[in-house]
Design a protein around this motif. Structure first.
Motif, PDB file in Angstrom:
ATOM      1  N   THR A 108      25.653   7.875   6.996  1.00  0.00           N
ATOM      2  CA  THR A 108      26.058   6.528   7.430  1.00  0.00           C
ATOM      3  C   THR A 108      26.443   5.622   6.264  1.00  0.00           C
ATOM      4  O   THR A 108      26.894   4.496   6.487  1.00  0.00           O
ATOM      5  CB  THR A 108      24.927   5.851   8.231  1.00  0.00           C
ATOM      6  N   LYS A 109      26.264   6.118   5.047  1.00  0.00           N
ATOM      7  CA  LYS A 109      26.540   5.281   3.879  1.00  0.00           C
ATOM      8  C   LYS A 109      28.018   4.874   3.814  1.00  0.00           C
ATOM      9  O   LYS A 109      28.898   5.721   3.948  1.00  0.00           O
ATOM     10  CB  LYS A 109      26.161   6.045   2.602  1.00  0.00           C
ATOM     11  N   PRO A 110      28.285   3.572   3.582  1.00  0.00           N
ATOM     12  CA  PRO A 110      29.678   3.157   3.373  1.00  0.00           C
ATOM     13  C   PRO A 110      30.141   3.560   1.980  1.00  0.00           C
ATOM     14  O   PRO A 110      29.341   4.003   1.157  1.00  0.00           O
ATOM     15  CB  PRO A 110      29.608   1.629   3.506  1.00  0.00           C
ATOM     16  N   ARG A 111      31.435   3.384   1.716  1.00  0.00           N
ATOM     17  CA  ARG A 111      31.945   3.661   0.368  1.00  0.00           C
ATOM     18  C   ARG A 111      31.437   2.619  -0.605  1.00  0.00           C
ATOM     19  O   ARG A 111      31.179   1.469  -0.225  1.00  0.00           O
ATOM     20  CB  ARG A 111      33.472   3.634   0.377  1.00  0.00           C
ATOM     21  N   ALA A 120      30.834  -3.370   2.310  1.00  0.00           N
ATOM     22  CA  ALA A 120      29.642  -4.133   2.684  1.00  0.00           C
ATOM     23  C   ALA A 120      28.445  -3.212   2.909  1.00  0.00           C
ATOM     24  O   ALA A 120      28.585  -2.120   3.479  1.00  0.00           O
ATOM     25  CB  ALA A 120      29.930  -4.928   3.951  1.00  0.00           C
ATOM     26  N   CYS A 121      27.306  -3.657   2.440  1.00  0.00           N
ATOM     27  CA  CYS A 121      26.068  -2.886   2.618  1.00  0.00           C
ATOM     28  C   CYS A 121      25.688  -2.858   4.099  1.00  0.00           C
ATOM     29  O   CYS A 121      25.700  -3.885   4.766  1.00  0.00           O
ATOM     30  CB  CYS A 121      24.955  -3.551   1.806  1.00  0.00           C
ATOM     31  N   ASN A 122      25.362  -1.669   4.593  1.00  0.00           N
ATOM     32  CA  ASN A 122      24.915  -1.552   5.986  1.00  0.00           C
ATOM     33  C   ASN A 122      23.431  -1.151   6.072  1.00  0.00           C
ATOM     34  O   ASN A 122      22.956  -0.752   7.114  1.00  0.00           O
ATOM     35  CB  ASN A 122      25.788  -0.555   6.753  1.00  0.00           C
ATOM     36  N   HIS A 123      22.758  -1.233   4.952  1.00  0.00           N
ATOM     37  CA  HIS A 123      21.320  -0.920   4.884  1.00  0.00           C
ATOM     38  C   HIS A 123      21.017   0.537   5.229  1.00  0.00           C
ATOM     39  O   HIS A 123      19.976   0.839   5.801  1.00  0.00           O
ATOM     40  CB  HIS A 123      20.507  -1.878   5.774  1.00  0.00           C
ATOM     41  N   CYS A 124      21.939   1.426   4.841  1.00  0.00           N
ATOM     42  CA  CYS A 124      21.677   2.862   5.071  1.00  0.00           C
ATOM     43  C   CYS A 124      20.479   3.340   4.258  1.00  0.00           C
ATOM     44  O   CYS A 124      19.818   4.304   4.617  1.00  0.00           O
ATOM     45  CB  CYS A 124      22.911   3.681   4.723  1.00  0.00           C
ATOM     46  N   GLY A 125      20.237   2.694   3.120  1.00  0.00           N
ATOM     47  CA  GLY A 125      19.057   3.023   2.311  1.00  0.00           C
ATOM     48  C   GLY A 125      19.254   4.088   1.254  1.00  0.00           C
ATOM     49  O   GLY A 125      18.337   4.361   0.472  1.00  0.00           O
ATOM     50  N   TYR A 126      20.447   4.689   1.212  1.00  0.00           N
ATOM     51  CA  TYR A 126      20.659   5.804   0.284  1.00  0.00           C
ATOM     52  C   TYR A 126      20.239   5.442  -1.137  1.00  0.00           C
ATOM     53  O   TYR A 126      19.569   6.229  -1.821  1.00  0.00           O
ATOM     54  CB  TYR A 126      22.131   6.236   0.313  1.00  0.00           C
ATOM     55  N   CYS A 127      20.638   4.239  -1.599  1.00  0.00           N
ATOM     56  CA  CYS A 127      20.366   3.861  -2.997  1.00  0.00           C
ATOM     57  C   CYS A 127      18.866   3.882  -3.309  1.00  0.00           C
ATOM     58  O   CYS A 127      18.433   4.528  -4.259  1.00  0.00           O
ATOM     59  CB  CYS A 127      20.958   2.480  -3.282  1.00  0.00           C
ATOM     60  N   CYS A 128      18.100   3.201  -2.513  1.00  0.00           N
ATOM     61  CA  CYS A 128      16.667   3.025  -2.830  1.00  0.00           C
ATOM     62  C   CYS A 128      15.812   4.205  -2.368  1.00  0.00           C
ATOM     63  O   CYS A 128      14.658   4.337  -2.787  1.00  0.00           O
ATOM     64  CB  CYS A 128      16.163   1.729  -2.214  1.00  0.00           C
ATOM     65  N   THR A 171      26.361  -7.884  -3.410  1.00  0.00           N
ATOM     66  CA  THR A 171      27.643  -7.522  -4.014  1.00  0.00           C
ATOM     67  C   THR A 171      28.262  -6.256  -3.413  1.00  0.00           C
ATOM     68  O   THR A 171      29.133  -5.650  -4.011  1.00  0.00           O
ATOM     69  CB  THR A 171      27.468  -7.331  -5.539  1.00  0.00           C
ATOM     70  N   GLY A 172      27.842  -5.858  -2.241  1.00  0.00           N
ATOM     71  CA  GLY A 172      28.400  -4.660  -1.613  1.00  0.00           C
ATOM     72  C   GLY A 172      27.661  -3.407  -2.061  1.00  0.00           C
ATOM     73  O   GLY A 172      26.778  -3.449  -2.917  1.00  0.00           O
ATOM     74  N   CYS A 173      28.049  -2.289  -1.484  1.00  0.00           N
ATOM     75  CA  CYS A 173      27.343  -1.040  -1.782  1.00  0.00           C
ATOM     76  C   CYS A 173      27.510  -0.660  -3.258  1.00  0.00           C
ATOM     77  O   CYS A 173      28.616  -0.610  -3.781  1.00  0.00           O
ATOM     78  CB  CYS A 173      27.878   0.077  -0.895  1.00  0.00           C
ATOM     79  N   CYS A 174      26.381  -0.384  -3.892  1.00  0.00           N
ATOM     80  CA  CYS A 174      26.379  -0.146  -5.341  1.00  0.00           C
ATOM     81  C   CYS A 174      26.222   1.345  -5.665  1.00  0.00           C
ATOM     82  O   CYS A 174      26.249   1.720  -6.835  1.00  0.00           O
ATOM     83  CB  CYS A 174      25.221  -0.912  -5.977  1.00  0.00           C
ATOM     84  N   ALA A 175      26.054   2.168  -4.659  1.00  0.00           N
ATOM     85  CA  ALA A 175      25.677   3.563  -4.915  1.00  0.00           C
ATOM     86  C   ALA A 175      26.796   4.540  -4.563  1.00  0.00           C
ATOM     87  O   ALA A 175      27.681   4.239  -3.765  1.00  0.00           O
ATOM     88  CB  ALA A 175      24.433   3.907  -4.101  1.00  0.00           C
ATOM     89  N   GLU A 176      26.715   5.708  -5.188  1.00  0.00           N
ATOM     90  CA  GLU A 176      27.631   6.801  -4.852  1.00  0.00           C
ATOM     91  C   GLU A 176      26.814   8.071  -4.636  1.00  0.00           C
ATOM     92  O   GLU A 176      25.916   8.364  -5.418  1.00  0.00           O
ATOM     93  CB  GLU A 176      28.609   7.061  -6.003  1.00  0.00           C
TER      94      GLU A 176
HETATM   95  S1  SF4 Z   1      23.768  -0.648  -1.270  1.00  0.00           S
HETATM   96 FE1  SF4 Z   1      22.300   0.941  -0.711  1.00  0.00          FE
HETATM   97  S2  SF4 Z   1      21.569   0.385   1.338  1.00  0.00           S
HETATM   98 FE2  SF4 Z   1      23.456  -0.762   0.952  1.00  0.00          FE
HETATM   99  S3  SF4 Z   1      25.054   0.499   1.801  1.00  0.00           S
HETATM  100 FE3  SF4 Z   1      24.910   1.056  -0.355  1.00  0.00          FE
HETATM  101  S4  SF4 Z   1      23.533   2.791  -0.429  1.00  0.00           S
HETATM  102 FE4  SF4 Z   1      23.285   1.813   1.583  1.00  0.00          FE
END
Ligand code: SF4
Ligand code: SF4
Length: 93
Positions: free
Chosen positions: A14-17, A21-29, A77-82
Motif C-alpha cells: 500500500t506504500k505510495p511512491r 502524500a503519506c498514507n500511513h502505510c508504516g513501511y518507513c517506521c 513532507t510526503g513519503c520519505c521512504a523507498e
Molecule cells: S512516510 Fe512512511 S508511513 Fe508515510 S507513506 Fe511513506 S512509508 Fe508510509
C-alpha cells in the motif's frame, strides 16, 4: 507467516511512491527507526517502539503528542521512504 511479516507485506503493497502524500502505510517506521526515535526510546532497529498501529495504518506517537515533532521527523513532507524494489527501479531506469 508471522504477524510482523503480514503487517510489512500490507505496508509494502500500500506504500505510495516516495514524495507522494503519506498514507500511513508504516513501511518507513516498521523497517527503520529514525534518529529522533533512536534518541527517545524507539529502539535501534525497526519496528520503532514509538509507532502506533491501528487497522493497517501506522502513526508516530511522538507526532501525535506534540506538533513540534511533526517537523522534526519530517512527517509533513510526503513519503520519505523507498522499498528495495523502488531503489532498484530508480537505479536501473
Ligand atoms: S512516510 Fe512512511 S508511513 Fe508515510 S507513506 Fe511513506 S512509508 Fe508510509
Ligand atoms: S517517525 Fe516516530 S514512529 Fe517513526 S521511527 Fe521516528 S520516532 Fe519512530
Amino acid at each position: 507467516m508471522s504477524d510482523l511479516l503480514k503487517i510489512l507485506t500490507v505496508a509494502v503493497e500500500t506504500k505510495p511512491r516516495k514524495g507522494d502524500a503519506c498514507n500511513h502505510c508504516g513501511y518507513c517506521c516498521l523497517t527503520e527507526v529514525c534518529p529522533v526515535g533512536k534518541e527517545l526510546g524507539g529502539g535501534e532497529y525497526g519496528p520503532c517502539k514509538l509507532l502506533r498501529s491501528e487497522d493497517n495504518k501506522h502513526y508516530c506517537s511522538l507526532a501525535e503528542k506534540d506538533d513540534a515533532f511533526i517537523k522534526l521527523i519530517g512527517a509533513s513532507t510526503g513519503c520519505c521512504a523507498e522499498t528495495q524494489n523502488e531503489v532498484i527501479a530508480r537505479l536501473t531506469a
